[in-house]
Scaffold this motif. Structure first.
Motif, mmCIF file in Angstrom:
data_model
loop_
_atom_site.group_PDB
_atom_site.id
_atom_site.type_symbol
_atom_site.label_atom_id
_atom_site.label_comp_id
_atom_site.label_asym_id
_atom_site.label_seq_id
_atom_site.Cartn_x
_atom_site.Cartn_y
_atom_site.Cartn_z
ATOM 1 N N GLU A 90 0.824 -1.204 0.000
ATOM 2 C CA GLU A 90 0.000 0.000 0.000
ATOM 3 C C GLU A 90 0.863 1.261 0.000
ATOM 4 O OE1 GLU A 90 -2.732 -0.050 3.195
ATOM 5 O OE2 GLU A 90 -4.023 -1.576 2.320
ATOM 6 N N SER A 91 1.949 1.208 0.774
ATOM 7 C CA SER A 91 2.834 2.372 0.839
ATOM 8 C C SER A 91 3.462 2.654 -0.519
ATOM 9 C CB SER A 91 3.912 2.138 1.896
ATOM 10 O OG SER A 91 4.817 3.204 1.945
ATOM 11 N N ALA A 92 3.797 1.584 -1.236
ATOM 12 C CA ALA A 92 4.460 1.751 -2.529
ATOM 13 C C ALA A 92 3.524 2.338 -3.579
ATOM 14 C CB ALA A 92 5.002 0.407 -3.004
ATOM 15 N N ARG A 93 2.253 1.965 -3.526
ATOM 16 C CA ARG A 93 1.330 2.421 -4.565
ATOM 17 C C ARG A 93 0.402 3.532 -4.097
ATOM 18 N NH1 ARG A 93 -2.411 -3.042 -4.663
ATOM 19 N NH2 ARG A 93 -3.656 -2.593 -2.816
ATOM 20 N N GLY A 94 0.578 3.973 -2.842
ATOM 21 C CA GLY A 94 -0.312 4.986 -2.288
ATOM 22 C C GLY A 94 -1.536 4.334 -1.673
ATOM 23 N N ARG A 98 -10.758 0.893 -0.493
ATOM 24 C CA ARG A 98 -11.949 1.354 0.204
ATOM 25 C C ARG A 98 -11.711 1.307 1.704
ATOM 26 N NH1 ARG A 98 -17.422 -2.205 0.123
ATOM 27 N NH2 ARG A 98 -15.859 -3.694 0.840
ATOM 28 N N LEU A 99 -12.140 2.345 2.407
ATOM 29 C CA LEU A 99 -12.058 2.389 3.861
ATOM 30 C C LEU A 99 -13.472 2.539 4.410
ATOM 31 C CD1 LEU A 99 -10.237 2.549 6.423
ATOM 32 C CD2 LEU A 99 -10.404 5.040 6.220
ATOM 33 N N ARG A 100 -13.901 1.556 5.190
ATOM 34 C CA ARG A 100 -15.241 1.583 5.792
ATOM 35 C C ARG A 100 -15.114 2.084 7.228
ATOM 36 N NH1 ARG A 100 -16.044 -4.588 4.904
ATOM 37 N NH2 ARG A 100 -13.900 -4.348 5.600
ATOM 38 N N ARG A 121 -6.353 13.970 0.918
ATOM 39 C CA ARG A 121 -4.986 13.464 0.865
ATOM 40 C C ARG A 121 -4.867 12.179 0.052
ATOM 41 N NH1 ARG A 121 -1.319 15.428 4.688
ATOM 42 N NH2 ARG A 121 -2.179 17.013 6.084
ATOM 43 N N HIS A 122 -5.949 11.409 0.011
ATOM 44 C CA HIS A 122 -5.909 10.093 -0.651
ATOM 45 C C HIS A 122 -7.121 9.942 -1.574
ATOM 46 C CE1 HIS A 122 -2.758 9.205 2.237
ATOM 47 N NE2 HIS A 122 -3.586 9.533 3.210
ATOM 48 N N PRO A 123 -7.127 10.663 -2.680
ATOM 49 C CA PRO A 123 -8.288 10.622 -3.584
ATOM 50 C C PRO A 123 -8.522 9.249 -4.206
ATOM 51 C CG PRO A 123 -6.437 11.792 -4.599
ATOM 52 C CD PRO A 123 -6.076 11.574 -3.160
ATOM 53 N N GLY A 124 -7.515 8.389 -4.172
ATOM 54 C CA GLY A 124 -7.695 7.052 -4.735
ATOM 55 C C GLY A 124 -8.372 6.078 -3.793
ATOM 56 N N CYS A 125 -8.687 6.517 -2.578
ATOM 57 C CA CYS A 125 -9.339 5.657 -1.592
ATOM 58 C C CYS A 125 -10.771 6.138 -1.367
ATOM 59 C CB CYS A 125 -8.568 5.658 -0.275
ATOM 60 S SG CYS A 125 -9.245 4.527 0.962
ATOM 61 N N VAL A 126 -11.712 5.253 -1.548
ATOM 62 C CA VAL A 126 -13.126 5.579 -1.350
ATOM 63 C C VAL A 126 -13.494 5.311 0.110
ATOM 64 C CG1 VAL A 126 -15.497 5.022 -2.021
ATOM 65 C CG2 VAL A 126 -13.668 4.992 -3.724
ATOM 66 N N GLY A 288 -2.585 0.274 5.870
ATOM 67 C CA GLY A 288 -2.140 1.626 5.579
ATOM 68 C C GLY A 288 -3.303 2.605 5.582
ATOM 69 N N ARG A 289 -4.462 2.164 5.093
ATOM 70 C CA ARG A 289 -5.637 3.043 5.081
ATOM 71 C C ARG A 289 -6.039 3.420 6.508
ATOM 72 N NH1 ARG A 289 -6.733 -0.661 0.950
ATOM 73 N NH2 ARG A 289 -7.765 -2.087 2.399
ATOM 74 N N VAL A 290 -6.032 2.421 7.406
ATOM 75 C CA VAL A 290 -6.402 2.689 8.794
ATOM 76 C C VAL A 290 -5.407 3.650 9.441
ATOM 77 C CG1 VAL A 290 -6.602 1.628 11.090
ATOM 78 C CG2 VAL A 290 -7.680 0.541 9.109
ATOM 79 N N ARG A 291 -4.115 3.419 9.192
ATOM 80 C CA ARG A 291 -3.097 4.294 9.794
ATOM 81 C C ARG A 291 -3.231 5.727 9.285
ATOM 82 N NH1 ARG A 291 0.010 -0.428 9.211
ATOM 83 N NH2 ARG A 291 0.736 0.212 7.155
#
Length: 305
Positions: A90-94, A98-100, A121-126, A288-291
């Protein structure tokens, strides 16, 4: 000097699949390999370790005592390794995917600020936002329905991580507009001694339920009130009972304002601990999303303090 035999990761995956299935054919299907390949991987692993891990007969497959011990130590180590690999990926690709996010009570301005900051900050994460039931603060996280949740403290669950705290608020007591307290500007906790305080029902843990109806106010109520304090599953159930003069309910100020209704009034209470929200996630479910969302929650907390 010869080193110890190097164990292949595929052998470990094969052993864990076989331990789950207790069937060579099903383990092979799960790993997309043949049954004979499962047998070969198991033999190689047993040779490297130096002991039998699995007993196989014409009628059943089972782990040996050594296999049981090995599995109990292997599985958590493998899960930690997988989580480390996932985090690095996740760190390598950003931060993507999805984060619920679960919330309990009210998705107030600070929570929405944290979500907005995270999305910018993370437009690629819904992000998805899900309400967590009042009487089950930890269930959605444990069952994997959400990745993380903002819940009322306290949190004493050993399988959950308590992350950043935020939204410390004074408590208010919800009472019917017909209640003697309805016209008061404020109250002290001692004055609630004869008032049944509505709390959550199971599956909320007993310690958590007690915190939402503190014993300083509810202990005497049990002895002096004409009926036991009701327990409810949702905030709306609690407020409906409040409106019917069945009891009172402690709520933080933002939740009280959000759930305002004409037949219930909210009076500030002194002498009880502030209401505090905290972010929780499964100990084995940190990503990574949670952090990154935890970092956004911390920033929103500092901005609002």
């Amino acid at each position: 000097m010869r080193g110890s035999p190097v164990v292949e990761i595929r052998e470990l995956e094969c052993f864990m699949a076989l331990a789950d299935e207790l069937h060579f054919g099903r383990a092979g299907e799960r790993l997309y390999v043949s049954q004979s390949r499962v047998s070969q991987l198991l033999r190689d692993l047993e040779r490297r370790i130096g002991t039998r891990l699995v007993e196989r007969s014409s009628r059943r497959v089972r782990l040996t005592p050594a296999g049981e011990r090995f599995l109990s130590e292997l599985r958590p180590a493998y899960e930690r390794l997988s989580a480390t690999v996932d985090a690095a990926r996740e760190s390598a690709r950003g931060v993507t995917g999805r984060l619920r996010i679960g919330f309990q009570g009210t998705a107030d301005a600070r929570l929405m600020r944290a979500i907005t900051d995270f999305q910018e900050r993370h437009p690629g994460c819904v992000t998805e936002i899900v309400e967590v039931p009042f009487a089950d603060p930890f269930g959605a996280v444990r069952h994997g329905d959400v990745d993380t949740a903002i819940v009322l403290l306290p949190v004493e669950e050993p399988d959950l991580v308590l992350g950043p705290l935020f939204s410390r608020q004074q408590q208010t007591v919800a009472v019917s507009v017909r209640h003697p307290f309805a016209g008061r500007a404020s109250l002290h906790a001692d004055e609630l001694a004869g008032v049944p305080l509505i709390s959550a029902t199971a599956p909320a843990p007993a310690y958590w339920r007690a915190a939402q109806a503190p014993s300083t106010a509810s202990a005497t109520a049990t002895a002096t009130a004409t009926a036991p304090a009701p327990q409810v599953r949702t905030l709306q159930e609690g407020l409906t009972l409040v409106a019917a003069d069945r009891g009172a309910m402690l709520l933080c100020r933002p939740t009280a304002e959000y759930h305002g209704r004409h037949d219930v009034t909210f009076v500030p209470v002194e002498g009880v601990p502030d209401s505090v929200l905290g972010m929780v996630w499964r100990r084995d479910g940190e990503t990574g999303r949670v952090r990154e969302f935890a970092a956004a929650v911390r920033a929103a907390s500092r901005a609002g303090s």
